[in-house]
Scaffold this motif. Structure first.
Motif, mmCIF file in Angstrom:
data_model
loop_
_atom_site.group_PDB
_atom_site.id
_atom_site.type_symbol
_atom_site.label_atom_id
_atom_site.label_comp_id
_atom_site.label_asym_id
_atom_site.label_seq_id
_atom_site.Cartn_x
_atom_site.Cartn_y
_atom_site.Cartn_z
ATOM 1 N N LEU A 131 0.825 -1.202 0.000
ATOM 2 C CA LEU A 131 0.000 0.000 0.000
ATOM 3 C C LEU A 131 0.864 1.260 0.000
ATOM 4 O O LEU A 131 0.645 2.192 -0.784
ATOM 5 C CB LEU A 131 -0.911 -0.010 1.237
ATOM 6 C CG LEU A 131 -2.035 1.009 1.234
ATOM 7 C CD1 LEU A 131 -3.014 0.694 0.124
ATOM 8 C CD2 LEU A 131 -2.744 1.018 2.584
ATOM 9 N N ALA A 133 3.946 1.572 -0.894
ATOM 10 C CA ALA A 133 4.675 1.690 -2.158
ATOM 11 C C ALA A 133 3.770 2.252 -3.242
ATOM 12 O O ALA A 133 4.205 3.018 -4.101
ATOM 13 C CB ALA A 133 5.226 0.328 -2.569
ATOM 14 N N ALA A 134 2.490 1.854 -3.204
ATOM 15 C CA ALA A 134 1.561 2.397 -4.191
ATOM 16 C C ALA A 134 1.378 3.894 -3.984
ATOM 17 O O ALA A 134 1.231 4.655 -4.927
ATOM 18 C CB ALA A 134 0.219 1.676 -4.094
ATOM 19 N N LEU A 135 1.407 4.332 -2.743
ATOM 20 C CA LEU A 135 1.139 5.729 -2.460
ATOM 21 C C LEU A 135 2.331 6.630 -2.684
ATOM 22 O O LEU A 135 2.231 7.668 -3.324
ATOM 23 C CB LEU A 135 0.697 5.875 -0.987
ATOM 24 C CG LEU A 135 -0.729 5.464 -0.697
ATOM 25 C CD1 LEU A 135 -0.979 5.509 0.791
ATOM 26 C CD2 LEU A 135 -1.692 6.392 -1.417
#
Lengths: 282, 321, 326
Positions: A131, A133-135
């Motif tokens: 999560l 890393a996605a942000l």
């Protein structure tokens, strides 16, 4: 001098813990001073053949760019410890503060903090890593954030539990009756008494942090090139696993030893602070 | 009944935590570098469809109301559309669930079946130094060696010498049990190592603690044999913390599944979510994280409740607070 | 006739990380038949060690150096594992200080009794037993968990567990220390009644003279790992033959006249790491002489009681003593 005393206490108490402490010390020293040792240049591309096996000049072989692997591993040790230590220090500071406040102030503040800690705890570390890393993209900040989020709830709970038991003891009430402000009570009376528990949790959090960092780096979500932690070294090494296994082998063994020594030191600390006597059933 | 009260409180806390998780995911969703409509509908959509979504999810309304709409959709199983396949995320996840579920359950079973007996033996003080030494070694090594290191070692060993176990080649269990087991054994063992160490250590500590409790002296003074005492008193009292630690282990498994599925090319939810991250398929990432967290909270809440039922002292202790 | 309990010159030490502690320094005790005997001593006197030794319940770091302990003629320390378990099961009963920790918290009380009772002991017998130890509403108690009972009720359950197989000897180590004062006498009366009810010998370990005086027929006073005085209550407390007994009586609250001062015993009990040279009480004794420092007293029969002192005769006839027997 005190370190020496502590170490000998370790060693006398329990040989395994003493050995682990020694190993840990050695690893930390390598991490800190390793770059000054004549072990080779971690950045020299083409110093040897690509994916070359271990030789006398290149004790751990070379990686995919021909760099000597030994200094890479040394650098990896440093980065792994550094990242995990920073993250855990932050967690310890935050956790001690929040835990103490939560236990001391009680009321709805306590309830709120505990619920927030529960929510933080609900995300398994690597899942959270996805999560985050996605942000904000992969990297060292990402890793530190995940480690803090993963270890903070437990820290808060432990500190809170210890503080609660302390608060019920006479000296806190005595201090309050004598007119000490809450802040003063916390800093002067509570803080020294939670250090034991914090220390034990610190070592466990460190090993958890190292596992998280190396896991995320192995997936490519952690430390990015040109920096290399042991986890990211394993990631590149895994690509060439079948043709150049020494890369994975050496960084894997070093990483495992590092985590193991931290764990054993943590166990030893815990035994020192809370020894349980076994009972015979005869 | 006090026990019932405590159980209800635990359930409530679990539900609150789930809501908190949903809030966090929702905030993350809004903060992701992709628009909400893209996530719900996929990148290729008509303006009319986007307008419909905007209205349905109340994007012109306050964040709180948006949350309610989104949460409502989630509860109905609508996690949005996958960027890559244009099909509903929920469906894709469901397709890949069996592999992950099998992996998780098998790893837990192995961890318990191996860890608990070994831990008990290691905890009994008259077990001899060899047994206790082995226990310590397993406990230390298993908890320290990262699963991907073990996994890499396995991959290497079994690529060079096959020994009947495969890396990759997963087939659903009911299609072909043999191939399935051949493919899933190594990943299971890789994940189980940590579990064995964890459960062994917890059981050992728990057994040691129980042995110091007064009722064990009563049992010895009553002339019971060692194995009678172990069976009747030690195991019952010592196994209570195992539930909590198994729940923790499953949390580890949820994350570990991602690495192991990637390493062994096992087509489960972990691999799917990881690939989705690389592909910027945020709908999938959000769904995977939400699902993992929700499962973890549920498992923890259940284990808390079981704990309360098993240890009658917990309910009594809470009253004293 | 084999005596019920025979302890001869028993010496036991504990080996800990910090060194060796000698808990029993040649202690001796003889019970020929079931009776109620109180063993009095401060903490560290060795009375708990002696109590545990009777059932060979000492921890693994305890060593028996020499001396023997025989229960109904059977040597406890030489018995193999199976025989000692048999002795514990059928001939001995133990009651310890804290009833709450003595019972398994995860098992209902009735079930614990049934397990302990063996074959042909079922639910009905368990209810009878609970009634016999003075518990009302036996069915409810039997289906309760230990933490649901009050301290006094739990201790009665522990006593029930101890006597379920009608043992020959019951050892109670400070059985009322955790209980309210109002309950103490009831529990102690229950314990004492077992001698007549079941012909069970009762050994009551306590640091409170008052308790022993009220409930026991015989008293053995322990100090520094030895039994320094041993005889009937009426003999010993009326006219102590050992300086320690004398000092204990002078220091015990509750029996002094108004205006009279309690006299604490100066100094502290010794912690022995080896065989004591001379008399263990000598450093604190106002009758001590040169002989007491170097020569270990041997057990002697003086004025109807056993005593370990070189100067017993002088103490018994000492005009400075007051009459403490009431």
């Amino acid at each position: 001098m005190r370190i020496l005393k502590a170490f000998s206490a370790f060693y006398l108490n329990d040989r395994l813990t003493g050995l682990a402490g020694l190993a840990l010390l050695v690893l930390i020293l390598i991490g800190v001073f390793g770059s000054m040792l004549p072990l080779g240049d971690a950045t020299a591309i083409g110093a040897g053949p690509r994916l070359g096996p271990p030789t006398w000049e290149l004790p751990l072989g070379t990686d995919e760019l021909g760099r000597s692997y030994l200094p890479r591993v040394v650098q990896g040790i440093r980065v792994t410890f550094l990242i995990a230590s920073i993250a855990v220090m932050l967690t310890a500071a935050l956790g001690a503060l929040i835990g103490m406040i939560s236990a001391y102030v009680r009321g709805w503040v306590d309830g709120l903090i505990m619920r927030l800690a529960d929510v933080m705890f609900a995300f398994p570390a690597l899942i959270l890593g996805l999560l985050v890393a996605a942000l904000i993209g992969p990297g060292d900040v990402s890793v530190v954030t995940v480690i803090i989020a993963a270890t903070l709830p437990l820290f808060i709970r432990v500190v809170r539990a210890v503080t609660l038991s302390l608060v019920e003891r006479g000296f806190v009430v005595a201090a309050e009756v004598a007119g000490a402000s809450r802040m003063r009570v916390m800093i002067i009376h509570l803080l020294p008494n939670i250090t034991g528990a914090v220390l034990v949790q610190l070592t466990y959090a460190l090993s958890v942090g190292m596992l998280i960092e190396s896991g995320l780096s192995f997936l490519g979500l952690g430390i990015q090139p040109p920096y290399a932690s042991l986890g990211s070294l394993l990631r590149t090494g895994a690509v060439y696993l079948t043709i150049a296994p020494w890369m994975v082998f050496s960084s894997g063994v070093v990483l495992s030893l590092a985590i193991m020594s931290v764990n054993l030191v943590g166990d030893g600390l815990r035994d020192m602070l809370d020894p349980l006597r076994g009972r015979s059933l005869r | 009944m006090k026990t019932l009260n405590t159980i209800l409180v635990r359930l409530l806390v679990g539900l609150i935590t789930l809501c908190g998780v949903a809030v966090v995911i929702f905030i993350a969703l809004r903060a992701m570098p992709a628009s909400f409509e893209d996530i719900v509908l996929g990148p290729i959509s008509t303006p009319e469809a986007r307008a419909t979504v905007a209205k349905r999810f109340g994007l012109d309304r306050t964040p709180t109301e948006q949350f309610v709409y989104w949460f409502g959709a989630v509860l109905q199983g609508d996690f949005g559309i996958s960027l890559v396949t244009q099909s509903p995320v929920a469906k894709e996840i469901a397709r890949r669930a069996p592999a992950t579920i099998q992996l998780t359950l098998m790893a837990t079973a192995v961890a318990l079946l191996v860890g608990f007996p070994l831990g008990t033996l290691a905890g009994l003080s008259d077990s001899g130094r060899l047994v206790r030494g082995i226990g310590r070694v397993i406990g230390a090594v298993g908890a320290s060696v990262p699963n991907f290191v073990i996994g890499s070692a396995f991959v290497y060993i079994f690529s060079v010498w096959s020994l009947g176990l495969k890396v990759g080649g997963y087939v659903p269990f009911f299609e072909d049990p043999v191939t399935n087991l051949r493919a899933i054994t190594l990943p299971t063992i890789t994940l189980a190592v940590f579990g064995i160490a964890l459960i062994l250590r917890t059981t050992r500590d728990s057994v040691q603690r129980v042995l110091t409790e007064g009722h064990i002296t009563t049992a010895v003074a009553g002339g019971q044999t060692k194995w009678q005492i172990v069976r009747l008193h030690v195991l019952r009292n010592a196994s209570i913390p195992i539930f909590t630690v198994t729940a923790t282990y499953m949390g580890y498994l949820l994350g570990g599944a991602v690495i192991i599925e990637v390493l062994y090319s096992l087509p489960g939810i972990g691999l799917y979510t990881f690939n989705a991250l690389e592909n910027r398929d945020y709908a999938v990432v959000q769904a995977g994280v939400l699902l993992a967290a929700a499962v973890f909270v549920t498992i923890n809440t259940l284990s808390d409740i079981v704990y309360v039922i098993l240890d009658p002292r917990i309910a009594a202790a809470r009253d004293k607070q | 006739m084999t005596p019920l309990l025979s302890i001869e010159d028993l010496a036991i030490e504990y080996v800990t990380r910090r060194g060796v502690v000698r808990a029993l320094d040649e202690a001796s005790l003889l019970l020929t038949e079931p009776s109620v005997i109180g063993i009095v001593g401060e903490s560290g006197s060795g009375k708990s060690t002696m109590g545990l030794a009777i059932g060979r319940l000492l921890p693994s770091f305890a060593n028996r150096l020499h001396g023997d302990l025989k229960l109904e003629g059977n040597s406890v320390f030489d018995a193999n594992d199976e025989s000692i378990r048999g002795l514990r099961r059928k001939r001995l009963g133990f009651v310890f200080q804290d009833p709450m920790t003595a019972l398994d918290p995860t098992m209902k009380v009735g079930r614990q009794l049934v397990y302990a009772g063996g074959d042909s002991f079922g639910q009905n017998e368990a209810l009878d037993l609970l009634a016999r130890v003075g518990l009302p509403d036996q069915a409810r108690v039997a289906s309760s968990y230990p933490h649901q009972l009050s301290g006094g009720m739990a201790q009665r359950v522990v006593i029930a567990l101890a006597i379920v197989r009608k043992p020959a000897l019951l050892i109670a180590d400070e059985p009322t220390a955790s209980l309210d004062a109002s309950l103490r006498d009831h529990i102690l009366d229950l314990l004492v009644s077992l001698r007549t009810a079941m012909n069970t010998g009762v050994i009551l370990l306590s640091h409170e003279l008052r308790v022993v005086l009220r409930h026991c027929e015989r008293v053995a006073v322990m100090y520094a790992g030895r039994v320094v005085e041993d005889g009937k209550i009426s003999v010993v407390f009326a006219n102590p033959g050992h300086p320690y007994t004398l000092a204990l009586l002078a220091a015990a609250p509750g029996r002094e006249r108004p205006g009279e001062m309690l006299q604490p015993i100066p100094g502290i009990p010794p912690v022995l790491s080896g065989r004591a040279e001379g008399c263990g009480f000598a450093p604190r004794c106002r009758f001590a002489g040169a002989r007491c420092q170097v020569e270990r007293p041997v057990a002697r029969l003086v004025a109807n009681r056993m005593v370990l002192c070189h100067h017993s005769e002088r103490i018994i006839d000492d005009p400075q003593k007051k009459d403490h027997a009431r």
